[in-house]
Design an enzyme around this catalytic site. Sequence first.
Site, PDB file in Angstrom:
ATOM      1  N   GLY A  21       0.751  -1.211   0.040  1.00 18.03           N
ATOM      2  CA  GLY A  21      -0.002  -0.003  -0.024  1.00 18.03           C
ATOM      3  C   GLY A  21       1.034   1.188  -0.038  1.00 18.03           C
ATOM      4  O   GLY A  21       0.571   2.426  -0.799  1.00 18.03           O
ATOM      5  N   ARG A  25       7.217   1.791   0.727  1.00 18.62           N
ATOM      6  CA  ARG A  25       7.669   0.223   0.855  1.00 18.62           C
ATOM      7  C   ARG A  25       7.916  -0.210  -0.410  1.00 18.62           C
ATOM      8  O   ARG A  25       9.004  -1.151  -0.485  1.00 18.62           O
ATOM      9  CB  ARG A  25       6.575  -0.337   1.540  1.00 18.62           C
ATOM     10  CG  ARG A  25       6.998  -1.696   1.889  1.00 18.62           C
ATOM     11  CD  ARG A  25       5.641  -2.302   2.786  1.00 18.62           C
ATOM     12  NE  ARG A  25       5.237  -1.641   3.876  1.00 18.62           N
ATOM     13  CZ  ARG A  25       3.853  -1.780   4.151  1.00 18.62           C
ATOM     14  NH1 ARG A  25       3.126  -2.341   3.565  1.00 18.62           N
ATOM     15  NH2 ARG A  25       3.669  -0.800   5.270  1.00 18.62           N
ATOM     16  N   ARG A  44       0.972  10.784  -8.960  1.00 22.29           N
ATOM     17  CA  ARG A  44       0.472  10.828  -7.436  1.00 22.29           C
ATOM     18  C   ARG A  44       1.383  10.398  -6.422  1.00 22.29           C
ATOM     19  O   ARG A  44       0.828   9.834  -5.315  1.00 22.29           O
ATOM     20  CB  ARG A  44      -0.887  10.058  -7.354  1.00 22.29           C
ATOM     21  CG  ARG A  44      -2.056  10.750  -8.309  1.00 22.29           C
ATOM     22  CD  ARG A  44      -3.293   9.944  -8.392  1.00 22.29           C
ATOM     23  NE  ARG A  44      -4.389  10.642  -9.342  1.00 22.29           N
ATOM     24  CZ  ARG A  44      -5.277  11.192  -8.476  1.00 22.29           C
ATOM     25  NH1 ARG A  44      -5.466  11.389  -7.525  1.00 22.29           N
ATOM     26  NH2 ARG A  44      -6.227  11.721  -9.591  1.00 22.29           N
ATOM     27  N   ARG A  88      -0.311  -9.065  -2.994  1.00 25.49           N
ATOM     28  CA  ARG A  88      -0.495  -7.893  -1.978  1.00 25.49           C
ATOM     29  C   ARG A  88       0.416  -8.185  -0.833  1.00 25.49           C
ATOM     30  O   ARG A  88       0.389  -9.054  -0.201  1.00 25.49           O
ATOM     31  CB  ARG A  88      -2.009  -7.681  -1.622  1.00 25.49           C
ATOM     32  CG  ARG A  88      -2.196  -6.962  -0.249  1.00 25.49           C
ATOM     33  CD  ARG A  88      -2.543  -5.473  -0.599  1.00 25.49           C
ATOM     34  NE  ARG A  88      -2.774  -4.755   0.671  1.00 25.49           N
ATOM     35  CZ  ARG A  88      -2.001  -3.744   0.978  1.00 25.49           C
ATOM     36  NH1 ARG A  88      -0.702  -3.615   0.795  1.00 25.49           N
ATOM     37  NH2 ARG A  88      -2.467  -3.193   2.319  1.00 25.49           N
ATOM     38  N   SER A  91       0.123  -4.630   5.798  1.00 24.57           N
ATOM     39  CA  SER A  91      -0.005  -4.704   7.173  1.00 24.57           C
ATOM     40  C   SER A  91      -1.512  -5.038   7.715  1.00 24.57           C
ATOM     41  O   SER A  91      -2.535  -5.047   6.874  1.00 24.57           O
ATOM     42  CB  SER A  91       0.220  -3.437   8.171  1.00 24.57           C
ATOM     43  OG  SER A  91      -0.556  -2.465   7.553  1.00 24.57           O
ATOM     44  N   ASP A 204      -0.462  -4.830  14.313  1.00 24.39           N
ATOM     45  CA  ASP A 204      -1.023  -4.381  15.501  1.00 24.39           C
ATOM     46  C   ASP A 204      -1.985  -5.449  16.032  1.00 24.39           C
ATOM     47  O   ASP A 204      -2.499  -6.253  15.133  1.00 24.39           O
ATOM     48  CB  ASP A 204      -1.781  -3.102  15.355  1.00 24.39           C
ATOM     49  CG  ASP A 204      -2.791  -2.919  14.129  1.00 24.39           C
ATOM     50  OD1 ASP A 204      -4.074  -3.388  14.563  1.00 24.39           O
ATOM     51  OD2 ASP A 204      -2.496  -2.689  13.337  1.00 24.39           O
ATOM     52  N   ARG A 217       6.532  -0.101  10.241  1.00 25.99           N
ATOM     53  CA  ARG A 217       5.685  -0.779   9.432  1.00 25.99           C
ATOM     54  C   ARG A 217       6.374  -0.379   7.717  1.00 25.99           C
ATOM     55  O   ARG A 217       6.187  -1.378   6.778  1.00 25.99           O
ATOM     56  CB  ARG A 217       4.249   0.268   9.235  1.00 25.99           C
ATOM     57  CG  ARG A 217       3.391  -0.278  10.273  1.00 25.99           C
ATOM     58  CD  ARG A 217       2.262   0.897  10.590  1.00 25.99           C
ATOM     59  NE  ARG A 217       1.445   0.744  11.441  1.00 25.99           N
ATOM     60  CZ  ARG A 217       0.224   0.387  11.539  1.00 25.99           C
ATOM     61  NH1 ARG A 217      -0.229  -0.124  10.326  1.00 25.99           N
ATOM     62  NH2 ARG A 217      -0.519   0.121  12.618  1.00 25.99           N
TER      63      ARG A 217
END
Length: 232
Positions: A21, A25, A44, A88, A91, A204, A217
């Site tokens: 996402g 990363r 973007r 995908r 987290s 989490d 993350r």
Amino acid sequence: MATPHNTAQPGEIAESVLLPGDPLRAKFIAENFLENAVQFNAVRNIFGYTGTYQGKPVSVMGTGMGCPSIGIYTHELIHFYGVKNLIRIGSCGSMQAHVKMGDIVMAIGSSTDSNYAHQYQLPGTFSATASFDLLKKAQKAAEEHQFSYVVGNVLCSDLFYTETPEWEQWARMGILAAEMESYALYCNAAWAGVHALGIFTVSDSMVTSEEMSAEERQVGFTNMMTVALECV
């Protein structure tokens, strides 16, 4: 053949793409795992790169958060760029006591509170599932590296912040963890007849209230990244 969200030209994106996402990363993976990585997109600030991993072509591209965002990017990757394998990597929040911080969660199925599948005008509820071929490869890689992992159903939710503890009802149904993108990914892949898999790292816990920092993350999911790359 650029799209409104991707400036890549034909041949610049591999048939297998990792999809974090967070665009940073994607940059981290390109710089630390891929050889000869070349950036193909920055529209973007959604960064995309193509390189090789153990001699095999692979791309990595950010998707943003939520079903609408990953739905746009994966639709374009599949229908405009010929991508066949979409993995995908992100987290998730654990809903079960046995799913610990840092564990890898492989989503064999994706439950949802999203209305993403309404577009297909199906006469019922669509069960979104992973590519079993990719799942087998991911499981094998995790076992070879002795990474801690679990396989099962996840909740793909439109909600990050909720006003009621509805996660407890999902947990009672055996849902392992919550995330926000897998259902749209699996729907797009099913409609197009390509392969998709969601692999997540527990950042989490709704059970213990533990959580990782933003930096952890961004760069701390290397086990998950290794598993995903070895599926290519």
